[in-house]
Scaffold this motif. Structure first.
Motif, PDB file in Angstrom:
ATOM      1  N   LEU A  68       0.836  -1.198   0.000  1.00  8.17           N
ATOM      2  CA  LEU A  68       0.000   0.000   0.000  1.00  8.17           C
ATOM      3  C   LEU A  68       0.873   1.250   0.000  1.00  8.17           C
ATOM      4  N   TRP A  69       1.920   1.271   0.804  1.00  6.77           N
ATOM      5  CA  TRP A  69       2.804   2.432   0.844  1.00  6.77           C
ATOM      6  C   TRP A  69       3.530   2.623  -0.487  1.00  6.77           C
ATOM      7  N   THR A  70       3.913   1.523  -1.111  1.00  7.51           N
ATOM      8  CA  THR A  70       4.575   1.618  -2.412  1.00  7.51           C
ATOM      9  C   THR A  70       3.639   2.211  -3.456  1.00  7.51           C
ATOM     10  N   LYS A  71       2.409   1.714  -3.496  1.00  8.04           N
ATOM     11  CA  LYS A  71       1.453   2.213  -4.486  1.00  8.04           C
ATOM     12  C   LYS A  71       1.024   3.650  -4.183  1.00  8.04           C
ATOM     13  N   MET A  72       0.894   3.985  -2.899  1.00 12.60           N
ATOM     14  CA  MET A  72       0.556   5.367  -2.554  1.00 12.60           C
ATOM     15  C   MET A  72       1.693   6.304  -2.935  1.00 12.60           C
ATOM     16  N   GLY A  73       2.945   5.861  -2.737  1.00 15.44           N
ATOM     17  CA  GLY A  73       4.073   6.681  -3.140  1.00 15.44           C
ATOM     18  C   GLY A  73       4.061   6.961  -4.629  1.00 15.44           C
ATOM     19  N   GLU A  74       3.751   5.938  -5.418  1.00 12.51           N
ATOM     20  CA  GLU A  74       3.656   6.115  -6.869  1.00 12.51           C
ATOM     21  C   GLU A  74       2.571   7.128  -7.217  1.00 12.51           C
ATOM     22  N   LEU A  75       1.436   7.041  -6.547  1.00 12.96           N
ATOM     23  CA  LEU A  75       0.340   7.983  -6.795  1.00 12.96           C
ATOM     24  C   LEU A  75       0.751   9.406  -6.429  1.00 12.96           C
ATOM     25  N   LEU A  76       1.352   9.562  -5.262  1.00 11.66           N
ATOM     26  CA  LEU A  76       1.647  10.890  -4.752  1.00 11.66           C
ATOM     27  C   LEU A  76       2.801  11.567  -5.489  1.00 11.66           C
ATOM     28  N   ARG A  77       3.584  10.804  -6.238  1.00 14.14           N
ATOM     29  CA  ARG A  77       4.645  11.400  -7.054  1.00 14.14           C
ATOM     30  C   ARG A  77       4.147  11.870  -8.423  1.00 14.14           C
ATOM     31  N   ARG A  78       2.929  11.551  -8.759  1.00 12.98           N
ATOM     32  CA  ARG A  78       2.383  11.939 -10.063  1.00 12.98           C
ATOM     33  C   ARG A  78       1.975  13.415 -10.066  1.00 12.98           C
ATOM     34  N   GLU A  79       2.365  14.128 -11.110  1.00 13.85           N
ATOM     35  CA  GLU A  79       1.977  15.524 -11.250  1.00 13.85           C
ATOM     36  C   GLU A  79       0.509  15.629 -11.695  1.00 13.85           C
ATOM     37  N   TYR A  80      -0.164  16.651 -11.222  1.00  8.33           N
ATOM     38  CA  TYR A  80      -1.524  16.912 -11.697  1.00  8.33           C
ATOM     39  C   TYR A  80      -1.858  18.376 -11.484  1.00  8.33           C
ATOM     40  N   ASP A  81      -2.695  18.875 -12.341  1.00  6.91           N
ATOM     41  CA  ASP A  81      -3.237  20.223 -12.221  1.00  6.91           C
ATOM     42  C   ASP A  81      -4.635  20.189 -12.827  1.00  6.91           C
ATOM     43  N   TRP A  82      -5.637  20.245 -11.958  1.00  3.36           N
ATOM     44  CA  TRP A  82      -7.033  20.125 -12.393  1.00  3.36           C
ATOM     45  C   TRP A  82      -7.721  21.482 -12.453  1.00  3.36           C
TER      46      TRP A  82
END
Length: 265
Positions: free
Chosen positions: A166-180
């Motif tokens: 879970l921490w690995t997958k959350m880290g991947e998510l939280l490193r993704r750039e976004y601007d909505w």
């Protein structure tokens, strides 16, 4: 308290109270228990549906990345599965981002939206918070063993051994750039933004977010007729970590969800 099979995920949800439906989405590494301090207040006025998102709480992870967009589709599918008409949606932190994506991706689905302590751009977090998010991985998971989030996960998760994953997958998510920002500016649903005055997100970003929703751009006039349909609340004496359990949160959210919102003009 049950599971719903949607989009290949068995989503855990709990229903409390009666009335117009209000769906609740917790933050990262949380579960429906995140809202336990304020749930009685909310359930006294609403039919509350609290959800465990993919890989969190009692909802087991599946073979797909964690993405705000896919979790938003899960929430929309759950709303359809439960036959909820004109629901309101409130999300905190990670859940706030998922709630926002739900409104963006499924226009017309929600009656009102409450976003608590979540930005509309990745750089809306303080730099030191972003740095901590970037560093999340299995080693962080090991350091977090024995903390309240881990103890909750170990108690309720279908596969407690998935904690490092879970921490690995959350880290991947939280490193993704976004601007909505552009999608936020196009929203038609009334939105309440709620932040702590000592949040992990600076108040200046909250003001920018509110501006995208038509807020803070002009004087409301003597009768308030030029106010926007969306609202902004900055709650004093709170942080990103304790805002979700504060009685001040339902105190600002319930009036927004209950009373009519007069369009400007």
């Amino acid at each position: 308290m049950s599971y719903a099979d949607v989009n290949g995920v068995r989503l855990w949800y709990e229903t409390h109270g009666a009335g117009r439906p209000l769906v609740l989405l917790h933050g990262a590494f949380g579960a429906v228990e995140t809202f336990a301090p304020i749930l009685p207040t909310l359930a006294a006025r609403r039919r509350v549906v609290a959800v465990d998102l993919q890989g969190h709480g009692r909802t087991a992870d599946v073979d797909r990345p964690l993405r705000h967009e896919s979790m938003a589709d899960d929430v929309a599918a759950l709303i359809d599965h439960l036959g909820l008409t004109g629901p309101d949606l409130m999300g905190y932190s990670l859940g706030g981002a998922v709630a926002l994506r739900t409104a963006i991706q499924h226009p017309g689905l929600l009656r009102r939206l409450v976003v608590v302590s979540a930005p509309c751009r990745r750089d809306g977090w303080y730099p030191e918070v972003l740095a901590a998010m970037t560093a999340q991985d299995e080693r962080t998971a090991e350091r977090m063993r024995g903390t309240p989030p881990h103890e909750l996960y170990a108690r309720v998760a279908p596969r407690p051994r998935d904690w490092p994953a879970l921490w690995t997958k959350m880290g991947e998510l939280l490193r993704r750039e976004y601007d909505w920002s552009a999608e936020v500016a196009a929203l038609a649903v009334p939105v309440l933004l709620v932040y702590a005055d000592a949040d992990s997100i600076p108040v200046r970003h909250a003001a920018e977010f509110f501006g995208l929703l038509g807020g803070g751009l002009r004087d409301a006039g003597g009768d308030g007729g030029d106010r926007p349909v969306s609202r902004l609340a900055v709650l004093p004496g709170l942080t990103h970590h304790d805002i979700v359990g504060s009685p001040a949160l339902p105190a600002v959210a319930l009036p927004f969800l209950t009373h009519g919102v007069r369009p400007p003009g």
